[in-house]
Design an enzyme around this catalytic site. Structure first.
Site, mmCIF file in Angstrom:
data_model
loop_
_atom_site.group_PDB
_atom_site.id
_atom_site.type_symbol
_atom_site.label_atom_id
_atom_site.label_comp_id
_atom_site.label_asym_id
_atom_site.label_seq_id
_atom_site.Cartn_x
_atom_site.Cartn_y
_atom_site.Cartn_z
ATOM 1 C CG LEU A 295 34.636 20.317 12.990
ATOM 2 C CD1 LEU A 295 33.111 20.400 12.992
ATOM 3 C CD2 LEU A 295 35.167 20.453 11.562
ATOM 4 C CB ALA B 54 43.939 22.934 11.303
ATOM 5 C CE1 TYR B 55 49.803 29.250 13.684
ATOM 6 C CE2 TYR B 55 48.552 29.926 11.764
ATOM 7 C CZ TYR B 55 49.375 30.238 12.824
ATOM 8 O OH TYR B 55 49.765 31.533 13.023
ATOM 9 C CB THR B 56 42.385 27.689 12.827
ATOM 10 O OG1 THR B 56 42.485 27.905 14.234
ATOM 11 C CG2 THR B 56 42.118 26.231 12.549
ATOM 12 C CE LYS C 199 42.834 23.149 6.596
ATOM 13 N NZ LYS C 199 42.904 22.188 7.740
ATOM 14 C CB THR D 245 39.316 26.578 4.310
ATOM 15 O OG1 THR D 245 38.931 27.932 4.151
ATOM 16 C CG2 THR D 245 40.723 26.435 3.752
ATOM 17 N N GLY E 98 39.310 21.600 20.008
ATOM 18 C CA GLY E 98 38.933 22.770 19.222
ATOM 19 C C GLY E 98 37.433 22.839 18.960
ATOM 20 C CE1 TYR F 58 43.762 27.488 8.294
ATOM 21 C CE2 TYR F 58 42.341 28.610 6.711
ATOM 22 C CZ TYR F 58 42.526 27.654 7.696
ATOM 23 O OH TYR F 58 41.469 26.859 8.071
HETATM 24 N N1 LIG Z 1 37.561 28.087 11.929
HETATM 25 C C1 LIG Z 1 37.132 28.275 10.694
HETATM 26 O O1 LIG Z 1 36.462 29.280 10.371
HETATM 27 C C2 LIG Z 1 37.420 27.238 9.629
HETATM 28 C C3 LIG Z 1 36.973 27.487 8.317
HETATM 29 C C4 LIG Z 1 37.223 26.525 7.339
HETATM 30 C C5 LIG Z 1 37.908 25.360 7.661
HETATM 31 N N2 LIG Z 1 38.346 25.157 8.939
HETATM 32 C C6 LIG Z 1 39.066 23.906 9.236
HETATM 33 O O2 LIG Z 1 38.247 23.136 10.117
HETATM 34 C C7 LIG Z 1 39.069 22.382 11.017
HETATM 35 C C8 LIG Z 1 38.642 22.664 12.447
HETATM 36 O O3 LIG Z 1 38.815 24.050 12.725
HETATM 37 P P1 LIG Z 1 38.459 24.672 14.166
HETATM 38 O O4 LIG Z 1 38.010 26.066 13.960
HETATM 39 O O5 LIG Z 1 37.608 23.699 14.919
HETATM 40 O O6 LIG Z 1 39.934 24.706 14.837
HETATM 41 P P2 LIG Z 1 40.337 25.275 16.275
HETATM 42 O O7 LIG Z 1 39.141 25.532 17.113
HETATM 43 O O8 LIG Z 1 41.329 26.374 16.054
HETATM 44 O O9 LIG Z 1 41.109 24.026 16.917
HETATM 45 C C9 LIG Z 1 42.348 23.630 16.434
HETATM 46 C C10 LIG Z 1 42.674 22.282 17.022
HETATM 47 O O10 LIG Z 1 43.925 21.860 16.466
HETATM 48 C C11 LIG Z 1 44.734 21.376 17.522
HETATM 49 N N3 LIG Z 1 46.145 21.537 17.202
HETATM 50 C C12 LIG Z 1 46.797 22.670 16.837
HETATM 51 N N4 LIG Z 1 48.106 22.397 16.691
HETATM 52 C C13 LIG Z 1 48.295 21.088 16.958
HETATM 53 C C14 LIG Z 1 49.416 20.217 16.997
HETATM 54 N N5 LIG Z 1 50.658 20.647 16.703
HETATM 55 N N6 LIG Z 1 49.219 18.917 17.329
HETATM 56 C C15 LIG Z 1 47.996 18.467 17.627
HETATM 57 N N7 LIG Z 1 46.883 19.222 17.617
HETATM 58 C C16 LIG Z 1 47.050 20.526 17.292
HETATM 59 C C17 LIG Z 1 44.347 22.207 18.734
HETATM 60 O O11 LIG Z 1 44.741 21.508 19.887
HETATM 61 P P3 LIG Z 1 45.019 22.257 21.320
HETATM 62 O O12 LIG Z 1 43.890 23.220 21.516
HETATM 63 O O13 LIG Z 1 44.964 21.107 22.297
HETATM 64 O O14 LIG Z 1 46.339 22.923 21.208
HETATM 65 C C18 LIG Z 1 42.827 22.288 18.545
HETATM 66 O O15 LIG Z 1 42.227 21.138 19.073
HETATM 67 C C19 LIG Z 1 40.508 22.768 10.673
HETATM 68 O O16 LIG Z 1 41.023 21.833 9.754
HETATM 69 C C20 LIG Z 1 40.374 24.110 9.975
HETATM 70 O O17 LIG Z 1 41.447 24.367 9.086
HETATM 71 C C21 LIG Z 1 38.084 26.058 9.925
#
Ligand SMILES: NC(=O)c1ccc[n+]([C@@H]2O[C@H](COP(=O)([O-])OP(=O)(O)OC[C@H]3O[C@@H](n4cnc5c(N)ncnc54)[C@H](OP(=O)(O)O)[C@@H]3O)[C@@H](O)[C@H]2O)c1
Length: 287
Positions: free
Chosen positions: A18, A66-68, A135, A107, A16, A131
């Site tokens: 991050l 995470a599920y995002t 979280k 978040t 993903g 969501y």
């Molecule tokens: N995006 C935002 O704006 C935001 C804001 C605040 C906080 N966050 C938090 O920051 C963290 C990183 O976010 P991100 O945006 O980098 O996420 P992302 O790009 O959506 O990536 C999600 C990751 O989670 C993995 N994943 C999903 N379901 C899974 C499962 N069942 N088993 C194992 N791995 C699984 C995916 O793997 P695959 O791709 O291999 O399926 C992917 O590597 C998360 O905790 C998120 O809640 C994000």
């Protein structure tokens, strides 16, 4: 090749936005790292997670999986819960069993957004959507460990995934005018900058909860204007309210996070969000 005699830092979510930059940062610092995506290990499969923790030795677990999909989570409630709560619980169990320090990402959306100042770490939580609710439940599970970091981050963008910037650039291919929400204020944050700071904080072992974003605050509408300004695209952005946009998931209007604690612990100042945006646009070769 994984050497069973060595201890590794485990990074979930390594495919993903991050997680991929955290793996890069750790590797740059020559720290032995295992980065995994859902194909390597489904974190909702408790038996598989149990076996995984049994098979390798970890010095730290960075849980970025995470599920995002914030809006979709309103409909996919079970999947959101399975990944963000049950999945996190499985990772916490592995860390608990082997006394491994854990890092979790949460978040700005855990807050209700009606305050008039940036939120501090221990301010009252009031998640407005599924969501954010999941979280926050994840945070509570992680807090059962003795050694943990919880980083609340916001408005994340990184090369390996979909984010607001990519959406704006895609829309600009077909539109000349866009309506963008102007009454939600927060800090866009670049995964490259978050990853560097996270590794510094983890190394310090100053465990606890931290707010971590790029510097400065902006609305989504002004963020969009800056994206088009930097990429020299002639797109007219009109301000609209949260109510007019009417997204499935409710989000806080005041999404500002205070980094007072991070800085008072002596960690380095984060770059501003517009400096980060400029570097990101260069990284993805659009400027
Ligand atoms: N995006 C935002 O704006 C935001 C804001 C605040 C906080 N966050 C938090 O920051 C963290 C990183 O976010 P991100 O945006 O980098 O996420 P992302 O790009 O959506 O990536 C999600 C990751 O989670 C993995 N994943 C999903 N379901 C899974 C499962 N069942 N088993 C194992 N791995 C699984 C995916 O793997 P695959 O791709 O291999 O399926 C992917 O590597 C998360 O905790 C998120 O809640 C994000």
């Amino acid at each position: 090749m994984i050497d069973n005699e060595k201890k590794y830092v485990l990074v979930t979510g390594a495919t993903g936005q991050l997680g991929s930059d955290i793996v890069k940062e750790l590797t740059k610092r020559e720290i032995h790292t295992i980065g995994i995506g859902s194909r390597d290990l489904d974190i909702t499969d408790s038996e598989a997670v149990f076996n995984f923790f049994n098979s390798f030795k970890f010095s730290h677990v960075i849980h970025a999986a995470a599920y995002t999909k914030v809006d979709k989570a309103q409909d996919e409630r079970d999947l959101n819960y399975e990944i963000n709560v049950r999945g996190t619980e499985n990772i916490v169990s592995g860390c608990y069993k082997y006394s491994i320090p854990m890092t979790y990402f949460s978040t700005d959306y855990v807050f209700g957004g009606d305050g008039d100042r940036p939120y501090r770490e221990d301010d009252e939580k009031n998640p407005l959507c599924e969501y954010a609710n999941a979280k926050l439940q994840g945070e509570e599970l992680v807090k059962k460990l003795n050694e943990y970091f919880i980083f609340r981050i916001s408005w994340v963008f990184g090369k390996n995934g979909t984010n607001f910037i990519n959406t704006m650039l895609k829309l600009s291919e077909t539109k000349k005018e866009l309506r963008v929400v102007s009454d939600q204020i927060g800090s866009p944050s670049y995964t490259v900058d978050i990853a560097k700071e996270v590794v510094d904080v983890i190394k310090s072992k100053k465990y606890g909860i931290y707010h971590l974003t790029n510097e400065g605050y902006v609305s989504w509408a002004d963020f969009a204007r800056k994206i088009f300004d930097m990429t020299k695209k002639d797109i007219k952005v009109y301000d609209i309210t949260t109510e007019e946009y009417n997204a499935k998931a409710k989000r806080p209007k005041n999404s500002r996070l205070s980094k007072e604690k991070l800085y008072s612990e002596g960690f380095s100042k984060m770059p501003t969000w517009d400096d980060a945006l400029n570097r990101y646009l260069k990284e993805i070769n659009v400027i």
